[in-house]
Design a protein around this motif. Sequence first.
Motif, PDB file in Angstrom:
ATOM      1  N   GLY A   4      39.267  75.288  97.782  1.00 47.98           N
ATOM      2  CA  GLY A   4      40.180  74.439  96.578  1.00 47.98           C
ATOM      3  C   GLY A   4      40.722  73.093  96.733  1.00 47.98           C
ATOM      4  O   GLY A   4      41.483  72.631  95.750  1.00 47.98           O
ATOM      5  N   LYS A   5      40.434  72.514  97.539  1.00 53.70           N
ATOM      6  CA  LYS A   5      41.106  71.294  97.982  1.00 53.70           C
ATOM      7  C   LYS A   5      40.241  69.982  97.610  1.00 53.70           C
ATOM      8  O   LYS A   5      39.646  69.269  98.400  1.00 53.70           O
ATOM      9  N   GLU A   6      40.154  69.735  96.222  1.00 53.34           N
ATOM     10  CA  GLU A   6      39.361  68.878  95.831  1.00 53.34           C
ATOM     11  C   GLU A   6      39.845  67.600  96.163  1.00 53.34           C
ATOM     12  O   GLU A   6      38.872  66.528  96.455  1.00 53.34           O
ATOM     13  N   GLN A  18      41.488  66.452  99.031  1.00 50.98           N
ATOM     14  CA  GLN A  18      40.755  66.127 100.323  1.00 50.98           C
ATOM     15  C   GLN A  18      39.529  65.827 100.408  1.00 50.98           C
ATOM     16  O   GLN A  18      39.152  64.812 101.237  1.00 50.98           O
ATOM     17  N   ALA A  19      38.895  66.497  99.668  1.00 49.64           N
ATOM     18  CA  ALA A  19      37.361  66.222  99.685  1.00 49.64           C
ATOM     19  C   ALA A  19      36.946  64.869  99.330  1.00 49.64           C
ATOM     20  O   ALA A  19      36.009  64.273  99.829  1.00 49.64           O
ATOM     21  N   ARG A  20      37.623  64.617  98.192  1.00 45.87           N
ATOM     22  CA  ARG A  20      37.439  63.302  97.592  1.00 45.87           C
ATOM     23  C   ARG A  20      37.705  61.995  98.548  1.00 45.87           C
ATOM     24  O   ARG A  20      37.217  61.051  98.516  1.00 45.87           O
ATOM     25  N   GLU A  21      38.879  62.463  99.312  1.00 45.24           N
ATOM     26  CA  GLU A  21      39.204  61.379 100.305  1.00 45.24           C
ATOM     27  C   GLU A  21      38.304  61.140 101.233  1.00 45.24           C
ATOM     28  O   GLU A  21      38.105  60.090 101.818  1.00 45.24           O
ATOM     29  N   VAL A  33      22.580  61.970  98.042  1.00 42.65           N
ATOM     30  CA  VAL A  33      22.743  62.475  96.717  1.00 42.65           C
ATOM     31  C   VAL A  33      23.167  64.033  97.143  1.00 42.65           C
ATOM     32  O   VAL A  33      24.044  64.477  96.299  1.00 42.65           O
ATOM     33  N   SER A  34      23.121  64.703  98.121  1.00 40.12           N
ATOM     34  CA  SER A  34      23.435  66.017  98.471  1.00 40.12           C
ATOM     35  C   SER A  34      25.069  66.087  98.575  1.00 40.12           C
ATOM     36  O   SER A  34      25.717  67.074  98.237  1.00 40.12           O
ATOM     37  N   HIS A  35      25.813  65.041  99.088  1.00 39.78           N
ATOM     38  CA  HIS A  35      26.922  64.824  99.355  1.00 39.78           C
ATOM     39  C   HIS A  35      27.716  64.813  97.747  1.00 39.78           C
ATOM     40  O   HIS A  35      28.778  65.474  97.481  1.00 39.78           O
ATOM     41  N   TYR A  36      27.098  64.045  96.899  1.00 41.69           N
ATOM     42  CA  TYR A  36      27.548  64.148  95.370  1.00 41.69           C
ATOM     43  C   TYR A  36      27.249  65.151  94.755  1.00 41.69           C
ATOM     44  O   TYR A  36      28.319  65.912  93.945  1.00 41.69           O
ATOM     45  N   ASN A  37      26.141  65.920  95.057  1.00 44.32           N
ATOM     46  CA  ASN A  37      26.018  67.241  94.433  1.00 44.32           C
ATOM     47  C   ASN A  37      26.881  68.294  94.771  1.00 44.32           C
ATOM     48  O   ASN A  37      27.130  69.105  93.936  1.00 44.32           O
ATOM     49  N   LEU A  38      27.527  68.227  95.882  1.00 48.07           N
ATOM     50  CA  LEU A  38      28.335  69.278  96.147  1.00 48.07           C
ATOM     51  C   LEU A  38      29.751  69.300  95.189  1.00 48.07           C
ATOM     52  O   LEU A  38      30.059  70.209  94.813  1.00 48.07           O
ATOM     53  N   PHE A  39      29.954  68.055  94.851  1.00 46.19           N
ATOM     54  CA  PHE A  39      31.211  67.822  93.796  1.00 46.19           C
ATOM     55  C   PHE A  39      30.958  68.160  92.591  1.00 46.19           C
ATOM     56  O   PHE A  39      31.451  68.841  91.764  1.00 46.19           O
ATOM     57  N   LEU A  40      29.575  67.816  91.990  1.00 46.80           N
ATOM     58  CA  LEU A  40      28.935  68.259  90.722  1.00 46.80           C
ATOM     59  C   LEU A  40      28.707  69.650  90.673  1.00 46.80           C
ATOM     60  O   LEU A  40      29.427  70.332  89.485  1.00 46.80           O
ATOM     61  N   MET A  89      35.137  71.570  85.134  1.00 40.85           N
ATOM     62  CA  MET A  89      35.952  70.027  85.045  1.00 40.85           C
ATOM     63  C   MET A  89      34.939  69.006  84.682  1.00 40.85           C
ATOM     64  O   MET A  89      34.486  68.321  85.373  1.00 40.85           O
ATOM     65  N   GLN A  90      34.870  68.848  83.367  1.00 44.69           N
ATOM     66  CA  GLN A  90      33.862  67.973  82.746  1.00 44.69           C
ATOM     67  C   GLN A  90      34.389  66.597  83.120  1.00 44.69           C
ATOM     68  O   GLN A  90      33.398  65.768  83.482  1.00 44.69           O
ATOM     69  N   SER A  91      35.694  66.307  83.073  1.00 44.00           N
ATOM     70  CA  SER A  91      36.034  64.698  83.248  1.00 44.00           C
ATOM     71  C   SER A  91      35.659  64.350  84.820  1.00 44.00           C
ATOM     72  O   SER A  91      35.016  63.317  85.180  1.00 44.00           O
ATOM     73  N   GLU A  92      35.991  65.195  85.670  1.00 42.02           N
ATOM     74  CA  GLU A  92      35.785  64.956  87.016  1.00 42.02           C
ATOM     75  C   GLU A  92      34.181  65.154  87.406  1.00 42.02           C
ATOM     76  O   GLU A  92      33.836  63.982  88.318  1.00 42.02           O
ATOM     77  N   LEU A  93      33.617  65.730  86.595  1.00 46.90           N
ATOM     78  CA  LEU A  93      31.980  65.579  86.906  1.00 46.90           C
ATOM     79  C   LEU A  93      31.385  64.339  86.510  1.00 46.90           C
ATOM     80  O   LEU A  93      30.725  63.681  87.193  1.00 46.90           O
ATOM     81  N   GLU A  94      31.957  63.801  85.557  1.00 50.64           N
ATOM     82  CA  GLU A  94      31.784  62.396  84.917  1.00 50.64           C
ATOM     83  C   GLU A  94      32.089  61.334  85.701  1.00 50.64           C
ATOM     84  O   GLU A  94      31.171  60.292  86.044  1.00 50.64           O
ATOM     85  N   GLU A  95      33.143  61.539  86.413  1.00 49.57           N
ATOM     86  CA  GLU A  95      33.603  60.471  87.386  1.00 49.57           C
ATOM     87  C   GLU A  95      32.740  60.348  88.507  1.00 49.57           C
ATOM     88  O   GLU A  95      32.356  59.269  89.064  1.00 49.57           O
ATOM     89  N   ILE A  96      32.205  61.535  89.093  1.00 45.95           N
ATOM     90  CA  ILE A  96      30.982  61.717  90.280  1.00 45.95           C
ATOM     91  C   ILE A  96      29.960  61.037  89.861  1.00 45.95           C
ATOM     92  O   ILE A  96      29.262  60.271  90.434  1.00 45.95           O
ATOM     93  N   LEU A  97      29.501  61.254  88.454  1.00 44.58           N
ATOM     94  CA  LEU A  97      28.333  60.618  88.046  1.00 44.58           C
ATOM     95  C   LEU A  97      28.414  59.006  88.008  1.00 44.58           C
ATOM     96  O   LEU A  97      27.401  58.299  88.600  1.00 44.58           O
ATOM     97  N   THR A  98      29.726  58.588  87.441  1.00 43.41           N
ATOM     98  CA  THR A  98      29.956  57.119  87.354  1.00 43.41           C
ATOM     99  C   THR A  98      29.829  56.459  88.771  1.00 43.41           C
ATOM    100  O   THR A  98      29.484  55.328  89.061  1.00 43.41           O
ATOM    101  N   MET A  99      30.428  57.330  89.854  1.00 40.27           N
ATOM    102  CA  MET A  99      30.553  56.766  91.357  1.00 40.27           C
ATOM    103  C   MET A  99      29.089  56.721  91.839  1.00 40.27           C
ATOM    104  O   MET A  99      28.818  55.824  92.552  1.00 40.27           O
TER     105      MET A  99
END
Length: 595
Positions: A344-346, A348-351, A373-380, A388-398
């Motif tokens: 649940g430490k999102e 730190q994972a983003r950092e 893509v596998s690193h991004y898929n972990l977040f998705l 967490m729709q907004s955070e998911l869209e942030e990852i897609l933008t990244m």
Amino acid sequence: VLSEMNRFASRGRVDRVLKMWSVMQKILKREPLDTNQHPELRQIAQDIDAQTTRIVYFYVYLLKAFVNAHDVQAAEEAMQKYFVTSFSRLAQPKHLISDLNLQQIRVNEGILPVTPTNPSVYTLMMKLYAQKLNSAAAAKVYESLEKDLPEMAAMDCLANNTLLSAYVDSNQYNSAKLFFTLKYRSPVNPSSESNTVYPDMATYAIMMKLSAALNEDEQINKIFEILTTDKQFQDARSRNDPYKYNIMLSHISKTKTTDELLEFFQKYFKSSLNVHTLKNKVIPTIHTYNTMFKCFSEKKDIAQVQKFFELMVHDREKLFNNDTDLFMDKTAFHVLIDAHLRSGKERQAREILENFFQTKKNNFDKNLMKPSVSHYNLFLIHYARSLMQSELEEILTMMEQDGTQPDANSAFSVVACAAKRNSEQGVEEFKRWFNSPMGLSKTPRPKRFPTTSRVYELLVITLIKEKKFDLLEDVVQTYDKDTCRRSGSTYRKVLFAYLNNSKLDDAIRVFRTYFISPASHAKAGFKADLQMCNTLLWNIYNQKDTKEHTEIIRALRFVRDKLQQKTPQEMKQERDERQRAVHEEQKKVDDGYLA
């Protein structure tokens, strides 16, 4: 030239090898060569002899380049054109050149085919098939080796190891055990006095992987004891090779407790945890730490993951003075990110993602590795589970900013997140991301992915939960038309959803259409179970008038009686026997050449 060809071939640089190959063909065919463009070849062009035995190396290195580039078709054609072997007659891929045209091609291209005098060519082809997990094709090449060079096949350890590894990597465990029994002379192989292949350290490492996959504790411990005590493997190079220790560590992480894992790590690997007893211990690799990361990540023990990450960085700088390749790779970061997300430490994972990878935030620092893509898929996946729709869209933008293309798993996560929030929105995202007969969304993506049974089941579950049966019917009809593999469990969920919502006629229609019975329609193909039959009968009998359901009642009774003829234990035994028969048939196919 040979040295350069070998160097590029080892890297799979087919373009560079072919360029040098065309130059050498001109020399060998005595064609004029512009030495002004290739001054380094001037002396070679004067001295080389077309009949020299070195020509075989040109062929071998060209084949090696195709193998390391994973180009199966090019490698098979090269094997056929440049070497005189029984391979093409045994393998017979459809694209191979016919015998009628082969001789003419050799003449036109100035090819002087050679007969191999050692197993290296065959080993390269087996290695290629092993990489593609095609153990049957590798076995055909080995059969060709036995036919062409029987004495070499009976003694060359590398060739035998390559086929053994192909069996293990493609999960043909029975074939691997049989091959080891028939070929190798070893203390772990009873009645092997007549075998002629003496195993080396690589052989035992492969057998350790096999024993670990089969959870054979006694066998893997016996092999490990041989590798650590036998005089044959006590030279400095063998003793300090961490591969066998990593396999054992991985096995312990899956079958033993974390205390036993830590005990093994401290006993055999050098680290600051045992700084006073470093003698006769091996330097850990990144694979060693990846195993530790993964084990503690699955236990959601983020403190231990962080501890070993800090230990690795500390030991690399202080204990080994940076004289090691102990640097984080993509797998290590993958496990580290996963461990933080599981806990649940999102943040730190983003950092980790933003500080250790090339991203827009750090101006694509070239000293850092690119995220996959596998690193991004972990977040998705994590954000989809947590809605967490907004955070998911942030990852897609990244991903879009970093130039990383989403894959089918990314698409599934997007659909899952939308469907769990609103099933209609999930269907819209499904049409946007997946290529299905349902049609396009209002904003379709340029690249869409093939559908799977998994994504249909997700939509069915969410639509049932929200009781949107009209849209559910559209999804089920689309599922029927689609080319993906269908699952009976999806239709079973639809049937019970209709029953639970007093839609008996729709439930009967689903039963007739998709499940096998005397009242089935043409589409039927899945087996009904006892619970389904009893639940349908109970709902029908609760109706005031059962006359119109006479046919379906008879069909349900017939299926129910047939299912009740055997006890669950007998049914399980019959199912196990069927699976065993299929397994034995596959084993005969895989081991046909050893029959």
